[in-house]
Write an enzyme that holds these catalytic residues in place. Structure first.
Site, PDB file in Angstrom:
ATOM      1  N   HIS A 145      26.690  34.652  27.287  1.00 11.12           N
ATOM      2  CA  HIS A 145      27.593  35.735  27.681  1.00 11.12           C
ATOM      3  C   HIS A 145      27.487  37.149  26.994  1.00 11.12           C
ATOM      4  O   HIS A 145      27.952  38.262  27.406  1.00 11.12           O
ATOM      5  CB  HIS A 145      28.790  34.858  27.549  1.00 11.12           C
ATOM      6  CG  HIS A 145      29.057  34.219  28.970  1.00 11.12           C
ATOM      7  ND1 HIS A 145      29.870  34.410  30.455  1.00 11.12           N
ATOM      8  CD2 HIS A 145      29.381  33.299  28.765  1.00 11.12           C
ATOM      9  CE1 HIS A 145      30.100  34.077  30.843  1.00 11.12           C
ATOM     10  NE2 HIS A 145      29.975  33.034  30.652  1.00 11.12           N
ATOM     11  N   CYS A 157      30.913  27.982  35.097  1.00 17.64           N
ATOM     12  CA  CYS A 157      31.307  29.166  34.554  1.00 17.64           C
ATOM     13  C   CYS A 157      32.476  29.464  34.238  1.00 17.64           C
ATOM     14  O   CYS A 157      33.536  29.692  36.394  1.00 17.64           O
ATOM     15  CB  CYS A 157      30.689  30.113  34.524  1.00 17.64           C
ATOM     16  SG  CYS A 157      30.880  31.314  33.397  1.00 17.64           S
ATOM     17  N   LEU A 158      34.142  30.045  33.264  1.00 19.53           N
ATOM     18  CA  LEU A 158      34.844  29.739  33.965  1.00 19.53           C
ATOM     19  C   LEU A 158      35.716  30.914  34.853  1.00 19.53           C
ATOM     20  O   LEU A 158      36.376  31.412  35.152  1.00 19.53           O
ATOM     21  CB  LEU A 158      36.317  29.852  32.150  1.00 19.53           C
ATOM     22  CG  LEU A 158      36.242  28.440  31.654  1.00 19.53           C
ATOM     23  CD1 LEU A 158      37.011  28.574  30.495  1.00 19.53           C
ATOM     24  CD2 LEU A 158      36.341  27.471  33.474  1.00 19.53           C
ATOM     25  N   GLN A 183      34.680  37.192  28.655  1.00 16.80           N
ATOM     26  CA  GLN A 183      35.160  36.344  30.056  1.00 16.80           C
ATOM     27  C   GLN A 183      36.883  36.455  29.563  1.00 16.80           C
ATOM     28  O   GLN A 183      37.541  36.094  30.721  1.00 16.80           O
ATOM     29  CB  GLN A 183      35.480  34.940  29.290  1.00 16.80           C
ATOM     30  CG  GLN A 183      33.449  34.853  29.770  1.00 16.80           C
ATOM     31  CD  GLN A 183      33.527  33.325  30.048  1.00 16.80           C
ATOM     32  OE1 GLN A 183      33.187  32.397  28.684  1.00 16.80           O
ATOM     33  NE2 GLN A 183      33.274  32.265  30.555  1.00 16.80           N
ATOM     34  N   HIS A 236      24.554  28.240  26.876  1.00 14.63           N
ATOM     35  CA  HIS A 236      25.300  29.863  27.495  1.00 14.63           C
ATOM     36  C   HIS A 236      26.459  30.451  27.715  1.00 14.63           C
ATOM     37  O   HIS A 236      26.442  31.355  27.876  1.00 14.63           O
ATOM     38  CB  HIS A 236      26.256  28.567  28.539  1.00 14.63           C
ATOM     39  CG  HIS A 236      26.907  28.478  30.423  1.00 14.63           C
ATOM     40  ND1 HIS A 236      27.147  28.572  30.977  1.00 14.63           N
ATOM     41  CD2 HIS A 236      28.489  29.915  30.002  1.00 14.63           C
ATOM     42  CE1 HIS A 236      28.133  28.722  32.024  1.00 14.63           C
ATOM     43  NE2 HIS A 236      28.777  29.829  31.363  1.00 14.63           N
ATOM     44  N   GLU A 237      27.196  29.869  25.954  1.00 13.96           N
ATOM     45  CA  GLU A 237      27.609  31.102  25.715  1.00 13.96           C
ATOM     46  C   GLU A 237      27.639  31.812  25.131  1.00 13.96           C
ATOM     47  O   GLU A 237      27.549  33.361  25.429  1.00 13.96           O
ATOM     48  CB  GLU A 237      28.901  29.820  24.318  1.00 13.96           C
ATOM     49  CG  GLU A 237      30.047  28.767  24.937  1.00 13.96           C
ATOM     50  CD  GLU A 237      30.495  29.530  26.357  1.00 13.96           C
ATOM     51  OE1 GLU A 237      31.109  30.506  26.859  1.00 13.96           O
ATOM     52  OE2 GLU A 237      30.712  28.993  27.517  1.00 13.96           O
ATOM     53  N   GLY A 241      34.463  26.087  27.059  1.00 16.06           N
ATOM     54  CA  GLY A 241      33.329  27.072  25.927  1.00 16.06           C
ATOM     55  C   GLY A 241      33.598  28.281  26.587  1.00 16.06           C
ATOM     56  O   GLY A 241      33.890  28.292  27.546  1.00 16.06           O
TER      57      GLY A 241
END
Ligand code: ZN
Length: 185
Positions: A135, A89-90, A51, A131-132, A46
């Site tokens: 963000h 997380c990226l 991000q 989660h997304e 995701g």
């Protein structure tokens, strides 16, 4: 399509509120395509616009082949027993923590054509959506950790962050850098 630089913890853009998308244009679809390319290059499941340093309210997801581009997504229902699982997380590479979330959500959004969709999801997909969408409102999985666990995660990050000057993580196209790809969102 291009692979975009990923912003990591410390970049203020990760804490900012996004702007709702007024209209799904070709420019937005280009951003969506680049976000998919970036997510795949990072071996993530995701990715949300902040991000990659963008303020549009949009995220992309690919959980075990369930592929979604979500524009202006919102959780309209969250239920089921709370479920705890490890997340990464990226934007916070190599840091992981257990996060408790509702096990089932219903998400309302526009797709890449601007068509309204409503998706019910549980398991990893439901977790990824939550989660997304977090963000898109400046929220990170670290915020859910207990004080002690957050403190230890941030201490570990202190040792990691120097690898990312200017809070920027540069990816090589098509190359995985993650040790736990299935858990990074
Ligand atoms: Zn994330």
């Amino acid at each position: 399509m291009s692979v975009l630089a990923i912003r990591v913890l410390g970049d203020p853009v990760l804490r900012e509120e996004t702007r709702p998308v007024a209209e799904v244009t070709d420019d937005l679809r280009r951003l969506i395509d680049d976000m998919f390319e970036t997510m795949y290059a990072a071996n993530g499941i995701g990715l949300a616009a902040p991000q990659v340093g963008r303020r549009e309210r949009v995220c992309v997801v690919d959980v075990e082949g369930a592929v979604y581009a979500l524009v202006n997504p919102e959780v309209v229902q969250a239920d089921g027993p709370k479920n705890k699982a490890e997340e990464g997380c990226l934007s916070i590479p190599d840091i992981y923590g257990d996060v408790e979330r509702p096990s089932r959500v219903v998400v309302r959004a526009l797709d890449r054509d601007g068509t309204p969709v409503e998706i019910a999801a549980d398991g990893l997909l439901g977790r990824c959506f939550q989660h997304e969408i977090d963000h898109l409102h400046g929220k990170l999985f670290l915020d859910y950790l207990s004080y002690l666990k957050r403190r230890s995660a941030l201490a570990k990050w202190e040792d990691e962050k120097d690898q990312y000057p200017g809070f920027i993580r540069i990816l090589k196209p098509g190359k995985s850098e993650s040790e736990h790809p299935e858990e990074e969102l």
